[in-house]
Design a protein around this motif. Structure first.
Motif, PDB file in Angstrom:
ATOM      1  N   LEU A   1      40.882 -26.218  42.413  1.00  0.00           N
ATOM      2  CA  LEU A   1      39.802 -25.264  42.188  1.00  0.00           C
ATOM      3  C   LEU A   1      38.482 -25.985  41.936  1.00  0.00           C
ATOM      4  O   LEU A   1      37.465 -25.711  42.581  1.00  0.00           O
ATOM      5  CB  LEU A   1      40.168 -24.378  40.983  1.00  0.00           C
ATOM      6  CG  LEU A   1      39.086 -23.460  40.428  1.00  0.00           C
ATOM      7  CD1 LEU A   1      38.644 -22.448  41.482  1.00  0.00           C
ATOM      8  CD2 LEU A   1      39.583 -22.745  39.170  1.00  0.00           C
ATOM      9  N   ALA A   2      38.485 -26.919  41.001  1.00  0.00           N
ATOM     10  CA  ALA A   2      37.239 -27.600  40.612  1.00  0.00           C
ATOM     11  C   ALA A   2      36.636 -28.346  41.797  1.00  0.00           C
ATOM     12  O   ALA A   2      35.421 -28.286  42.026  1.00  0.00           O
ATOM     13  CB  ALA A   2      37.504 -28.560  39.456  1.00  0.00           C
ATOM     14  N   PHE A   3      37.457 -29.053  42.557  1.00  0.00           N
ATOM     15  CA  PHE A   3      36.920 -29.861  43.652  1.00  0.00           C
ATOM     16  C   PHE A   3      36.514 -29.001  44.850  1.00  0.00           C
ATOM     17  O   PHE A   3      35.561 -29.333  45.546  1.00  0.00           O
ATOM     18  CB  PHE A   3      37.906 -30.967  44.039  1.00  0.00           C
ATOM     19  CG  PHE A   3      37.918 -32.094  43.040  1.00  0.00           C
ATOM     20  CD1 PHE A   3      36.933 -33.070  43.067  1.00  0.00           C
ATOM     21  CD2 PHE A   3      38.868 -32.163  42.029  1.00  0.00           C
ATOM     22  CE1 PHE A   3      36.903 -34.103  42.133  1.00  0.00           C
ATOM     23  CE2 PHE A   3      38.860 -33.187  41.077  1.00  0.00           C
ATOM     24  CZ  PHE A   3      37.866 -34.145  41.138  1.00  0.00           C
ATOM     25  N   ASN A   4      37.198 -27.887  45.082  1.00  0.00           N
ATOM     26  CA  ASN A   4      36.719 -26.949  46.105  1.00  0.00           C
ATOM     27  C   ASN A   4      35.410 -26.306  45.686  1.00  0.00           C
ATOM     28  O   ASN A   4      34.552 -26.006  46.518  1.00  0.00           O
ATOM     29  CB  ASN A   4      37.770 -25.869  46.388  1.00  0.00           C
ATOM     30  CG  ASN A   4      38.802 -26.322  47.406  1.00  0.00           C
ATOM     31  OD1 ASN A   4      38.459 -26.939  48.417  1.00  0.00           O
ATOM     32  ND2 ASN A   4      40.067 -26.021  47.147  1.00  0.00           N
ATOM     33  N   ALA A   5      35.239 -26.096  44.380  1.00  0.00           N
ATOM     34  CA  ALA A   5      34.054 -25.384  43.878  1.00  0.00           C
ATOM     35  C   ALA A   5      32.769 -26.209  44.003  1.00  0.00           C
ATOM     36  O   ALA A   5      31.678 -25.654  43.878  1.00  0.00           O
ATOM     37  CB  ALA A   5      34.268 -24.973  42.426  1.00  0.00           C
ATOM     38  N   PHE A   6      32.881 -27.509  44.260  1.00  0.00           N
ATOM     39  CA  PHE A   6      31.664 -28.309  44.523  1.00  0.00           C
ATOM     40  C   PHE A   6      31.092 -28.009  45.907  1.00  0.00           C
ATOM     41  O   PHE A   6      29.949 -28.336  46.194  1.00  0.00           O
ATOM     42  CB  PHE A   6      31.961 -29.808  44.426  1.00  0.00           C
ATOM     43  CG  PHE A   6      32.275 -30.275  43.032  1.00  0.00           C
ATOM     44  CD1 PHE A   6      31.363 -30.110  42.000  1.00  0.00           C
ATOM     45  CD2 PHE A   6      33.488 -30.898  42.745  1.00  0.00           C
ATOM     46  CE1 PHE A   6      31.653 -30.544  40.710  1.00  0.00           C
ATOM     47  CE2 PHE A   6      33.787 -31.337  41.457  1.00  0.00           C
ATOM     48  CZ  PHE A   6      32.864 -31.156  40.439  1.00  0.00           C
ATOM     49  N   GLY A   7      31.908 -27.419  46.771  1.00  0.00           N
ATOM     50  CA  GLY A   7      31.472 -27.132  48.133  1.00  0.00           C
ATOM     51  C   GLY A   7      30.971 -25.705  48.277  1.00  0.00           C
ATOM     52  O   GLY A   7      30.696 -25.026  47.277  1.00  0.00           O
ATOM     53  N   PRO A   8      30.848 -25.235  49.531  1.00  0.00           N
ATOM     54  CA  PRO A   8      30.397 -23.855  49.770  1.00  0.00           C
ATOM     55  C   PRO A   8      31.506 -22.855  49.451  1.00  0.00           C
ATOM     56  O   PRO A   8      32.679 -23.235  49.313  1.00  0.00           O
ATOM     57  CB  PRO A   8      30.100 -23.862  51.273  1.00  0.00           C
ATOM     58  CG  PRO A   8      31.005 -24.898  51.840  1.00  0.00           C
ATOM     59  CD  PRO A   8      31.136 -25.961  50.783  1.00  0.00           C
ATOM     60  N   HIS A   9      31.128 -21.604  49.343  1.00  0.00           N
ATOM     61  CA  HIS A   9      32.126 -20.565  49.063  1.00  0.00           C
ATOM     62  C   HIS A   9      32.838 -20.183  50.357  1.00  0.00           C
ATOM     63  O   HIS A   9      32.583 -19.143  50.952  1.00  0.00           O
ATOM     64  CB  HIS A   9      31.464 -19.354  48.404  1.00  0.00           C
ATOM     65  CG  HIS A   9      32.463 -18.465  47.729  1.00  0.00           C
ATOM     66  ND1 HIS A   9      32.246 -17.855  46.528  1.00  0.00           N
ATOM     67  CD2 HIS A   9      33.724 -18.125  48.089  1.00  0.00           C
ATOM     68  CE1 HIS A   9      33.313 -17.157  46.190  1.00  0.00           C
ATOM     69  NE2 HIS A   9      34.223 -17.303  47.121  1.00  0.00           N
ATOM     70  N   ASN A  10      33.755 -21.020  50.804  1.00  0.00           N
ATOM     71  CA  ASN A  10      34.494 -20.791  52.053  1.00  0.00           C
ATOM     72  C   ASN A  10      35.930 -20.355  51.733  1.00  0.00           C
ATOM     73  O   ASN A  10      36.271 -20.072  50.577  1.00  0.00           O
ATOM     74  CB  ASN A  10      34.448 -22.043  52.935  1.00  0.00           C
ATOM     75  CG  ASN A  10      34.972 -23.284  52.206  1.00  0.00           C
ATOM     76  OD1 ASN A  10      35.609 -23.172  51.156  1.00  0.00           O
ATOM     77  ND2 ASN A  10      34.703 -24.453  52.761  1.00  0.00           N
ATOM     78  N   ASP A  11      36.768 -20.320  52.756  1.00  0.00           N
ATOM     79  CA  ASP A  11      38.151 -19.855  52.551  1.00  0.00           C
ATOM     80  C   ASP A  11      38.951 -20.793  51.650  1.00  0.00           C
ATOM     81  O   ASP A  11      39.877 -20.357  50.962  1.00  0.00           O
ATOM     82  CB  ASP A  11      38.847 -19.650  53.911  1.00  0.00           C
ATOM     83  CG  ASP A  11      38.830 -20.909  54.761  1.00  0.00           C
ATOM     84  OD1 ASP A  11      37.902 -21.738  54.591  1.00  0.00           O
ATOM     85  OD2 ASP A  11      39.732 -21.086  55.590  1.00  0.00           O
ATOM     86  N   LEU A  12      38.605 -22.075  51.637  1.00  0.00           N
ATOM     87  CA  LEU A  12      39.323 -23.009  50.757  1.00  0.00           C
ATOM     88  C   LEU A  12      39.067 -22.662  49.285  1.00  0.00           C
ATOM     89  O   LEU A  12      39.981 -22.650  48.462  1.00  0.00           O
ATOM     90  CB  LEU A  12      38.880 -24.454  51.027  1.00  0.00           C
ATOM     91  CG  LEU A  12      39.334 -25.050  52.356  1.00  0.00           C
ATOM     92  CD1 LEU A  12      38.587 -26.354  52.626  1.00  0.00           C
ATOM     93  CD2 LEU A  12      40.836 -25.279  52.357  1.00  0.00           C
ATOM     94  N   LEU A  13      37.802 -22.375  48.961  1.00  0.00           N
ATOM     95  CA  LEU A  13      37.481 -21.992  47.583  1.00  0.00           C
ATOM     96  C   LEU A  13      38.111 -20.640  47.248  1.00  0.00           C
ATOM     97  O   LEU A  13      38.660 -20.466  46.153  1.00  0.00           O
ATOM     98  CB  LEU A  13      35.962 -21.955  47.374  1.00  0.00           C
ATOM     99  CG  LEU A  13      35.491 -21.514  45.988  1.00  0.00           C
ATOM    100  CD1 LEU A  13      36.144 -22.333  44.883  1.00  0.00           C
ATOM    101  CD2 LEU A  13      33.967 -21.616  45.885  1.00  0.00           C
ATOM    102  N   ASP A  14      38.075 -19.710  48.196  1.00  0.00           N
ATOM    103  CA  ASP A  14      38.689 -18.401  47.955  1.00  0.00           C
ATOM    104  C   ASP A  14      40.170 -18.540  47.611  1.00  0.00           C
ATOM    105  O   ASP A  14      40.660 -17.894  46.686  1.00  0.00           O
ATOM    106  CB  ASP A  14      38.536 -17.500  49.196  1.00  0.00           C
ATOM    107  CG  ASP A  14      37.253 -16.686  49.131  1.00  0.00           C
ATOM    108  OD1 ASP A  14      36.784 -16.419  48.009  1.00  0.00           O
ATOM    109  OD2 ASP A  14      36.725 -16.323  50.199  1.00  0.00           O
ATOM    110  N   ALA A  15      40.871 -19.385  48.368  1.00  0.00           N
ATOM    111  CA  ALA A  15      42.306 -19.562  48.128  1.00  0.00           C
ATOM    112  C   ALA A  15      42.547 -20.128  46.729  1.00  0.00           C
ATOM    113  O   ALA A  15      43.483 -19.720  46.025  1.00  0.00           O
ATOM    114  CB  ALA A  15      42.905 -20.485  49.190  1.00  0.00           C
ATOM    115  N   ALA A  16      41.695 -21.053  46.305  1.00  0.00           N
ATOM    116  CA  ALA A  16      41.849 -21.645  44.972  1.00  0.00           C
ATOM    117  C   ALA A  16      41.519 -20.631  43.883  1.00  0.00           C
ATOM    118  O   ALA A  16      42.165 -20.588  42.832  1.00  0.00           O
ATOM    119  CB  ALA A  16      40.966 -22.886  44.841  1.00  0.00           C
ATOM    120  N   LEU A  17      40.517 -19.794  44.151  1.00  0.00           N
ATOM    121  CA  LEU A  17      40.103 -18.788  43.158  1.00  0.00           C
ATOM    122  C   LEU A  17      41.166 -17.709  42.972  1.00  0.00           C
ATOM    123  O   LEU A  17      41.281 -17.121  41.891  1.00  0.00           O
ATOM    124  CB  LEU A  17      38.780 -18.138  43.578  1.00  0.00           C
ATOM    125  CG  LEU A  17      37.513 -18.964  43.338  1.00  0.00           C
ATOM    126  CD1 LEU A  17      36.313 -18.333  44.047  1.00  0.00           C
ATOM    127  CD2 LEU A  17      37.235 -19.115  41.837  1.00  0.00           C
TER     128      LEU A  17
END
Ligand code: 4IA
Length: 403
Positions: free
Chosen positions: A173-189
């Protein structure tokens, strides 16, 4: 009559998405194009500047006055957007605030405190290596790169025994959250709520076993080195930055060695090279690929003007493969090269404070395997694990033969 301007506002643009699946899976051609295009480029998709050459990345990391961290080390500008969690007192802070907490953390994670962990880390690495050699085939991610850090690090911090399965999802979650709000961040959220709750609870004093890094952070608060409000956030930094990074670092080291059998041979013949193999693996396939800074003032980088208040994406993984710094064979994994000076741990005042722990873990693992394993080969197709910040593997099937 006019002379050639030394400084330009004309910045070439790059339409590719560095956070898209294609480039996250294999970023190296993109890195080359980025480095060759210009010292500074604009990524219009995100409205950010980017640098991929070693000298510019290195200089920007050193220049904390101009390339600040307090507005976030991710794409989100904390001056304009609410952060997804209270900002880190280390990563997302600038002097003078940063200086005080960094000193306190450096007292907790020091060469002395890490040396005290050595014997225990070694025993557990040797036990695991014995078991893996006995098995003959194993997955270098689930059976080693995830298993070993999760065996030693939570104990070193003094975390409660239950709930440790939350550590990897929290890191994702934390490392995806440094990037844009894409599908990878959504999956972690999607699975974030219970994970964040456990992390928050585990940073409190009553959750932490005496003697661990976590309890030592609270003792720094007792002494007045930091405040009692700061202590749980510093424990949180250990939990955020201390797990996935080493998991990816060990996985990437094993991938590099398994796909370069001559390099395993070199390591097997001289296991004392384990330390150098780790630095070369960090250079060759950096777990933390990218980080942002924000410009606190207008600045000129290698002749290109960047306005105040710009987000700047620094490609650590590209800097670490820049032939301008590492020579024509920069893409070659060679444990005998001098990889010192890479920026995989960052550089300057924010350079990784947990580095001695990461180095100890990896050295113990690589040494234990180097003496026991004669040959290592891929026993199947490795599978990438995509993350907006981290580069590494979900699976690396290996076959080993004993020494
Ligand atoms: C923190 C750069 C990365 C390893 C990192 C991530 C989070 C933190 C620090 C470093 O939460 O302090």
């Amino acid at each position: 009559m006019t002379s050639q301007p030394a400084v330009t506002d004309a910045v070439p643009t790059f339409d590719d998405d560095p956070f898209g699946r294609e480039i996250l899976t294999d970023p190296y051609e993109f890195h080359r194009a980025l480095r060759d295009l210009a010292p500074v480029v604009l990524l219009p998709r995100y409205g950010v500047y980017a640098m991929g050459r070693f000298d510019d990345v290195h200089a920007s990391l050193q220049n904390w006055q101009t390339f600040v961290s307090g507005r976030g080390a991710g794409l989100s500008d904390f001056a304009k957007e609410e952060p997804w969690r209270p900002p880190s007192l280390l990563l997302e802070a600038d002097p003078p605030d940063h200086t005080v907490v960094r000193k306190a953390m450096g007292d907790v994670v020091s060469p002395r405190t890490v040396r005290a962990l050595r014997a225990g880390f070694q025993i557990r690495a040797e036990r695991l290596a014995d078991q893996l050699v006995e098995q003959g085939t194993f997955d270098a991610v689930s059976d080693l790169a995830e298993k070993y850090p999760l065996e030693v690090f939570p104990d070193a911090v003094g975390l409660p025994p239950t709930g440790r399965e939350n550590l990897l999802p929290y890191g994702a979650l934390a490392f995806n959250a440094f990037g844009p709000h894409n599908d990878l961040l959504d999956a972690a959220l999607a699975e974030a709520a219970p994970v964040q709750e456990w992390v928050l609870a585990s940073c409190q004093r009553d959750a932490l076993t005496p003697g661990g890094f976590g309890a030592q952070i609270w003792e720094a608060a007792d002494r007045g080195d930091i405040t009692k409000e700061q202590a749980p956030l510093l424990v949180r930094s250990l939990l955020t930055a201390g797990v996935d990074t080493t998991v990816y670092g060990i996985g990437n080291s094993m991938y590099a060695l398994a796909s370069n059998p001559d390099q395993w041979d070199t390591l097997h013949r001289d296991p004392e090279l384990a330390k150098f193999a780790f630095d070369e693996a960090l250079r060759w396939e950096s777990p933390v690929q990218t980080f942002f800074r924000t410009t606190s003032r207008e600045v000129t980088v290698s002749g290109t003007r960047i306005p105040e208040g710009s987000k700047v994406l620094l490609f650590l993984g590209s800097a670490n493969r820049d032939p301008r710094r590492w020579g024509a064979d920069a893409d070659r994994f060679d444990i005998r090269r001098s990889a010192a000076g890479h920026v995989a741990f960052g550089m300057g005042i924010h350079q990784c404070v947990g580095q001695p722990v990461a180095r100890l873990e990896t050295e113990m693992v690589l040494k234990a395997l180097a003496v026991r394993v004669r040959t290592v080969e891929l026993a199947g197709e490795p599978k990438a694990r995509l993350n907006n910040t981290l580069k590494g593997w979900a699976s690396i099937p290996l076959r080993v033969t004993p020494a």
